[in-house]
Design a protein around this motif. Structure first.
Motif, mmCIF file in Angstrom:
data_model
loop_
_atom_site.group_PDB
_atom_site.id
_atom_site.type_symbol
_atom_site.label_atom_id
_atom_site.label_comp_id
_atom_site.label_asym_id
_atom_site.label_seq_id
_atom_site.Cartn_x
_atom_site.Cartn_y
_atom_site.Cartn_z
ATOM 1 N N ALA A 112 -18.380 29.861 23.248
ATOM 2 C CA ALA A 112 -17.259 30.533 23.523
ATOM 3 C C ALA A 112 -16.261 30.045 24.184
ATOM 4 O O ALA A 112 -14.919 30.386 23.574
ATOM 5 C CB ALA A 112 -18.025 31.730 24.344
ATOM 6 N N LYS A 113 -16.602 29.296 24.871
ATOM 7 C CA LYS A 113 -15.380 28.370 25.549
ATOM 8 C C LYS A 113 -14.601 27.517 24.577
ATOM 9 O O LYS A 113 -13.297 27.430 24.646
ATOM 10 C CB LYS A 113 -15.855 27.306 26.571
ATOM 11 C CG LYS A 113 -14.890 26.594 27.391
ATOM 12 C CD LYS A 113 -15.194 25.846 28.620
ATOM 13 C CE LYS A 113 -14.361 24.803 29.368
ATOM 14 N NZ LYS A 113 -14.945 24.200 30.275
ATOM 15 N N HIS A 114 -15.190 27.050 23.799
ATOM 16 C CA HIS A 114 -14.580 26.551 22.467
ATOM 17 C C HIS A 114 -14.175 26.868 21.314
ATOM 18 O O HIS A 114 -13.953 26.438 20.137
ATOM 19 C CB HIS A 114 -15.339 25.009 22.226
ATOM 20 C CG HIS A 114 -15.449 23.921 23.416
ATOM 21 N ND1 HIS A 114 -14.592 22.839 23.308
ATOM 22 C CD2 HIS A 114 -16.066 23.958 24.569
ATOM 23 C CE1 HIS A 114 -14.833 22.217 24.546
ATOM 24 N NE2 HIS A 114 -15.890 22.800 25.361
ATOM 25 N N ASP A 115 -14.295 28.358 21.082
ATOM 26 C CA ASP A 115 -14.010 29.201 20.231
ATOM 27 C C ASP A 115 -14.878 28.833 18.759
ATOM 28 O O ASP A 115 -14.521 29.013 17.858
ATOM 29 C CB ASP A 115 -12.679 29.113 19.770
ATOM 30 C CG ASP A 115 -11.622 29.678 20.895
ATOM 31 O OD1 ASP A 115 -12.051 30.702 21.648
ATOM 32 O OD2 ASP A 115 -10.832 29.171 21.363
ATOM 33 N N VAL A 116 -16.100 28.529 19.037
ATOM 34 C CA VAL A 116 -16.864 28.348 18.189
ATOM 35 C C VAL A 116 -17.991 29.499 17.890
ATOM 36 O O VAL A 116 -18.862 29.896 18.717
ATOM 37 C CB VAL A 116 -17.923 27.187 18.214
ATOM 38 C CG1 VAL A 116 -18.861 26.882 16.737
ATOM 39 C CG2 VAL A 116 -17.055 25.960 18.380
ATOM 40 N N THR A 117 -17.954 30.639 17.119
ATOM 41 C CA THR A 117 -18.478 31.780 16.982
ATOM 42 C C THR A 117 -19.310 32.151 15.655
ATOM 43 O O THR A 117 -19.437 33.095 15.587
ATOM 44 C CB THR A 117 -17.132 32.799 17.235
ATOM 45 O OG1 THR A 117 -16.301 32.608 16.293
ATOM 46 C CG2 THR A 117 -16.513 32.744 18.670
ATOM 47 N N LYS A 118 -19.922 31.028 15.129
ATOM 48 C CA LYS A 118 -20.601 31.481 13.955
ATOM 49 C C LYS A 118 -21.729 30.629 14.505
ATOM 50 O O LYS A 118 -22.068 29.525 14.677
ATOM 51 C CB LYS A 118 -19.905 30.789 12.807
ATOM 52 C CG LYS A 118 -18.575 31.385 12.209
ATOM 53 C CD LYS A 118 -18.031 30.842 11.125
ATOM 54 C CE LYS A 118 -16.569 31.312 10.711
ATOM 55 N NZ LYS A 118 -15.515 31.070 11.756
#
Length: 339
Positions: A112-118
Motif C-alpha cells: 500500500a505504501k508503494h502503491d502496488v495494489t494488484k
C-alpha cells in the motif's frame, strides 16, 4: 512487467516463476528459505534461460521488505510465502498465525505504501473446512478446521476488508486443492527440507528406498476404500492458473474474486499409491495409522468458474503427476545429492 513472487523458491512458487517467465514477465523472488533452497532458482534459470533476482528475507521483517519495494518498481505481487502443513499447524498454531498472518500483513502494508495494489494470493481449499457436499463451489460457507486453514481464511478476510476500504486494489484469491507432480524437465519439484508433510513427496521417497514406509492416516473414512479423498492437481497446471489469473487481474476492474483451482475429481490415498506404483515400477509399502487432527474425508473442486472467467482448466492426469514426480525424484537422487 515486473512481478514480486514471495516464497518463489518453494514448490508452487518456483513452478509459477517458470510459467511467468515463459509468458514474458520479469520475476523477482523473496523467500526466507525455511522450507526451500536457493539452488532451485538456479534450476529455474536452467529451464527458462532467465536469471532471477533473489532476496533472502522474511516477510515479517518490515525494513527488508521496504528495501525490496524501494529497489524494484513492481506491477503486481504473487504471494506464496507461508507455512503449509495441516498437522503441524494443529501442534504449533501460534507459529502459523505469526508467520502466515503477520507476514501477509506486513507485505500488504508495504504494498500500500508503494502503491502496488494488484495481488494474487495463494489461498487453499482448507478454507472450506469439512464441506457438506462436493464438489466445492466458491460460494460455499467458509469454516476452516485447522490453524493452517484458519490462517489462510484470516488473510482472505484482511484482503476483502482492504479492497472494500480502497477501490484501487485488485485481488485474486486462489483456493487450490492438492498440488502434485513436477516440471517435465525433472529439474524442479517438491523438495521439503525435512520430513515431507504432503503425500506425493513421501510416496516418492518410499518408492526410491529413501524411506521405509508410508503412513496412511486413517482407513475408516466414509469413502470407497476408507482413505481420504482429495483433488490432486498437477503443479504445472496450477502454475499456469496463476499466470492466467494475473492476466485477468491486470485487465479487470477493482475488487476481490476467489477461484478454485482443481481438477474436479477426487482420488483416494490408496488409489494414488497404486498409481505411483504403476508409474515407478516400485512397491510403496504402507501402514495404516490413526487419523491426523484437522483432516477431513472428502475434498474436491468445482473449478468451472476459473474455466469461464480465466480460460483455464487442469489438463494433466494423475498418471502424468506420478511420472513427473518419479522423474524428479530419480534425478534428484542422482544429481542433487539428498542428505
Amino acid at each position: 512487467m515486473k512481478i514480486l513472487v514471495t516464497g518463489g523458491a518453494g514448490y508452487i512458487g518456483s513452478h509459477t516463476c517458470v510459467e511467468l517467465i515463459n509468458a514474458g514477465y520479469q520475476v523477482v523472488v523473496v523467500d526466507n528459505l525455511c522450507n526451500s533452497k536457493a539452488s532451485v532458482l538456479e534450476r529455474v534459470a536452467g529451464i527458462t534461460g532467465a536469471t532471477i533476482p533473489f532476496i533472502q528475507a522474511d516477510l515479517r521483517h518490515r525494513n527488508a521488505i521496504e528495501k525490496i519495494f524501494t529497489q524494484y518498481n513492481f506491477d503486481a505481487v504473487m504471494h506464496f510465502a507461508g507455512l503449509k502443513a495441516v498437522g503441524e499447524s494443529v501442534t504449533e498454531p501460534l507459529r502459523y498465525y505469526d508467520n502466515n498472518v503477520e507476514g501477509s500483513l506486513v507485505l500488504l502494508q508495504v504494498m500500500a505504501k508503494h502503491d502496488v495494489t494488484k495481488l494474487v494470493f495463494s489461498s487453499s481449499a482448507t478454507v472450506y473446512g469439512d464441506p457438506a457436499t462436493v464438489p466445492i463451489l466458491e460460494d460455499f460457507p467458509l469454516a476452516a478446521t485447522n490453524p493452517y486453514g484458519r490462517s489462510k481464511l484470516m488473510i482472505e478476510e484482511m484482503l476483502r476488508d482492504l479492497a472494500h476500504s480502497d477501490p484501487a486494489w485488485r485481488i485474486a484469491l486462489l483456493r487450490y486443492f492438492n498440488p502434485a507432480g513436477a516440471h517435465e524437465s525433472g529439474l524442479i519439484g517438491e523438495d521439503p527440507n525435512d520430513i515431507p508433510n504432503n503425500l506425493f513427496p513421501y510416496v516418492a521417497q518410499v518408492a526410491s528406498g529413501r524411506r521405509d514406509l508410508l503412513s496412511v492416516y486413517g482407513d475408516d473414512y466414509p469413502t470407497d476404500d476408507g482413505t481420504g479423498v482429495r483433488d490432486y492437481i498437477h503443479v504445472v497446471d496450477l502454475a499456469i492458473g496463476h499466470v492466467k489469473t494475473l492476466e485477468k487481474l491486470l485487465a479487470s476492474a477493482a475488487g476481490v474474486q476467489a477461484y478454485n483451482l482443481g481438477t474436479g475429481c477426487g482420488s483416494s490415498v490408496l488409489q494414488m499409491i497404486q498409481a505411483f506404483e504403476r508409474a515407478s515400477g516400485r512397491r510403496v509399502p504402507y501402514r495404516v495409522v490413526a487419523r491426523r487432527p484437522g483432516d477431513i474425508a472428502v475434498c474436491y473442486a468445482d473449478a468451472s468458474l476459473a474455466q469461464r472467467e480465466l480460460g483455464w482448466r487442469a489438463e494433466r492426469s494423475i498418471e502424468q503427476m506420478c511420472v513427473d514426480t518419479w522423474r524428479w525424484q530419480s534425478m534428484s537422487e542422482e544429481r542433487f545429492a539428498y542428505a
